[in-house]
Design a protein around this motif. Sequence first.
Motif, mmCIF file in Angstrom:
data_model
loop_
_atom_site.group_PDB
_atom_site.id
_atom_site.type_symbol
_atom_site.label_atom_id
_atom_site.label_comp_id
_atom_site.label_asym_id
_atom_site.label_seq_id
_atom_site.Cartn_x
_atom_site.Cartn_y
_atom_site.Cartn_z
ATOM 1 N N GLU A 158 34.186 -2.511 -56.606
ATOM 2 C CA GLU A 158 33.370 -1.576 -55.752
ATOM 3 C C GLU A 158 31.840 -1.523 -56.300
ATOM 4 O OE1 GLU A 158 34.811 2.686 -54.471
ATOM 5 O OE2 GLU A 158 33.829 2.750 -56.351
ATOM 6 N N LEU A 159 31.926 -1.523 -57.508
ATOM 7 C CA LEU A 159 30.393 -1.675 -58.178
ATOM 8 C C LEU A 159 29.735 -2.891 -57.691
ATOM 9 C CD1 LEU A 159 31.453 -0.632 -61.745
ATOM 10 C CD2 LEU A 159 29.648 0.751 -60.233
ATOM 11 N N GLU A 160 30.391 -4.015 -57.752
ATOM 12 C CA GLU A 160 29.715 -5.240 -57.503
ATOM 13 C C GLU A 160 29.327 -5.324 -55.821
ATOM 14 O OE1 GLU A 160 32.551 -8.037 -58.446
ATOM 15 O OE2 GLU A 160 32.209 -7.995 -60.780
ATOM 16 N N ALA A 161 30.028 -4.788 -54.987
ATOM 17 C CA ALA A 161 29.784 -4.707 -53.688
ATOM 18 C C ALA A 161 28.642 -3.832 -53.543
ATOM 19 C CB ALA A 161 31.025 -4.147 -52.809
ATOM 20 N N CYS A 162 28.429 -2.530 -54.101
ATOM 21 C CA CYS A 162 27.285 -1.692 -53.976
ATOM 22 C C CYS A 162 26.120 -2.475 -54.667
ATOM 23 C CB CYS A 162 27.769 -0.466 -54.788
ATOM 24 S SG CYS A 162 28.834 0.584 -53.789
ATOM 25 N N LEU A 173 24.458 1.755 -50.588
ATOM 26 C CA LEU A 173 25.644 1.545 -49.490
ATOM 27 C C LEU A 173 25.999 3.094 -49.190
ATOM 28 C CD1 LEU A 173 27.612 0.165 -47.814
ATOM 29 C CD2 LEU A 173 28.862 -0.233 -50.156
ATOM 30 N N PHE A 174 26.201 3.840 -50.369
ATOM 31 C CA PHE A 174 26.708 5.231 -49.883
ATOM 32 C C PHE A 174 25.917 5.864 -49.061
ATOM 33 C CE2 PHE A 174 29.356 4.245 -53.363
ATOM 34 C CZ PHE A 174 30.579 4.717 -53.165
ATOM 35 N N ASP A 175 24.351 5.879 -48.930
ATOM 36 C CA ASP A 175 23.645 6.467 -48.046
ATOM 37 C C ASP A 175 23.869 5.969 -46.731
ATOM 38 O OD1 ASP A 175 22.251 8.134 -49.943
ATOM 39 O OD2 ASP A 175 20.764 6.737 -50.214
ATOM 40 N N ASP A 269 20.455 3.403 -58.369
ATOM 41 C CA ASP A 269 19.865 2.902 -57.389
ATOM 42 C C ASP A 269 20.943 2.496 -56.364
ATOM 43 O OD1 ASP A 269 17.224 3.136 -58.267
ATOM 44 O OD2 ASP A 269 17.085 1.305 -59.239
ATOM 45 N N PHE A 270 22.111 2.096 -56.997
ATOM 46 C CA PHE A 270 23.033 1.363 -55.879
ATOM 47 C C PHE A 270 24.363 2.113 -55.779
ATOM 48 C CE2 PHE A 270 23.315 -0.907 -59.830
ATOM 49 C CZ PHE A 270 24.759 -1.047 -60.059
ATOM 50 N N TYR A 271 24.751 3.210 -56.774
ATOM 51 C CA TYR A 271 25.925 3.725 -56.725
ATOM 52 C C TYR A 271 25.941 5.023 -56.530
ATOM 53 C CZ TYR A 271 30.857 3.817 -58.058
ATOM 54 O OH TYR A 271 32.189 3.874 -58.116
ATOM 55 N N ARG A 272 27.087 5.669 -56.400
ATOM 56 C CA ARG A 272 27.167 7.096 -56.054
ATOM 57 C C ARG A 272 28.649 7.839 -56.653
ATOM 58 N NH1 ARG A 272 24.087 9.267 -52.278
ATOM 59 N NH2 ARG A 272 22.619 7.528 -53.057
ATOM 60 N N PHE A 273 28.185 8.994 -56.966
ATOM 61 C CA PHE A 273 29.601 9.737 -57.476
ATOM 62 C C PHE A 273 30.526 9.990 -56.242
ATOM 63 C CE2 PHE A 273 31.758 13.726 -57.757
ATOM 64 C CZ PHE A 273 32.427 13.744 -58.679
ATOM 65 N N HIS A 274 31.557 9.794 -56.168
ATOM 66 C CA HIS A 274 32.581 9.900 -55.056
ATOM 67 C C HIS A 274 33.815 10.498 -55.666
ATOM 68 C CE1 HIS A 274 33.067 5.775 -55.265
ATOM 69 N NE2 HIS A 274 33.956 5.775 -54.493
ATOM 70 N N ILE A 275 34.553 11.259 -54.810
ATOM 71 C CA ILE A 275 36.185 11.202 -55.221
ATOM 72 C C ILE A 275 37.013 10.624 -53.876
ATOM 73 C CG2 ILE A 275 37.795 13.005 -55.018
ATOM 74 C CD1 ILE A 275 35.588 15.042 -56.550
#
Length: 323
Positions: A158-162, A173-175, A269-275
């Motif tokens: 997931e981190l690599e894709a973001c 990506l999350f935005d 810059d590229f990741y986001r906290f999520h559940i």
Amino acid sequence: MAELRYNPLLKDWTMVAASRQNRPHMPKDFCPFCPGSGKVPDEYEVHLYHNDFPVLSSNPPKPDDVGGGLYQTREAYGKCEVVLYSPGHYDTIPDLSPNHMKKLMDLWTETFAKLDQDPNHEYVMIFENRGEEVGVTMPHPHGQVYAYPFIPLKVKTELEACKEYFVEKQRNLFDDMIAEEKRFGERVLLESEHFIAFIPFFTDYPYGAYIVSKQGKTAMTEFGEEEKQELGNMLQEMVGGMDQIYDKLFPYMMVMHQRPSNSDDSYEDFYRFHIEFYPPLRAHDKLKFNSSSETGGWAAANPTKVEENAEILRQCIKRYSNK
């Protein structure tokens, strides 16, 4: 015996803990997590309990002498904590008062912060297994926190894709996921100032909902008091709504995805906290079992229509909120 064994095909580690075979199924007339058991304080609201059968520990034994060559072993260094939500034996997340839920949010945050500081920990995961359908042996409501000496493969992917998305498009990506879910609208479940909940377009679980931070926050330690209160409220609404779907305790696996520990990367810059929720029910009395294709090939398959499930869950959340 507890150790890590390297899988060269996936470039990942398998945790081996033979002692976990001895985990008990609790008798109905005794619970070690209830006050008076002698295992927990006689009075508490939320409580951190050290796992009796950890797969990772701060003083792990030496690995068995069974590896060699490409078959690497490592000490199973890390931490496995249990978070007790309430002294009440049947009090799940929707049953807690807003003030009590805030205390749970604080305990999650404090535990993450402490484990995050250990230089031997590469990833800290907060999660909950709920219901016998997902293998729960301790019915008293609780969650867990694992600190791993590696980044679990799904999170790493997931981190690599973001990161690749950000490098290519200079956007988070999350935005863009949030923007598309809001544009389409039918999969959105809840939205507040700082968080949004939806069943994503691509989910492989019938009610596989996400809760995502709308701001550039990558860990619970970055949330202010208002954000923690807001996230706790949304969690209660989400789980409370799930319980309305079949008018019974809804089983699920819930995982908080946060940034790795002790890394030089700037994840905001590229990741986001999520559940992420992984609920196994596809009907009142039917479980979604993984097929050979799903397990052997990671070829995800959803046996239901996401948009129809989102409408059902959205209405159930409203019903719970209006109780």
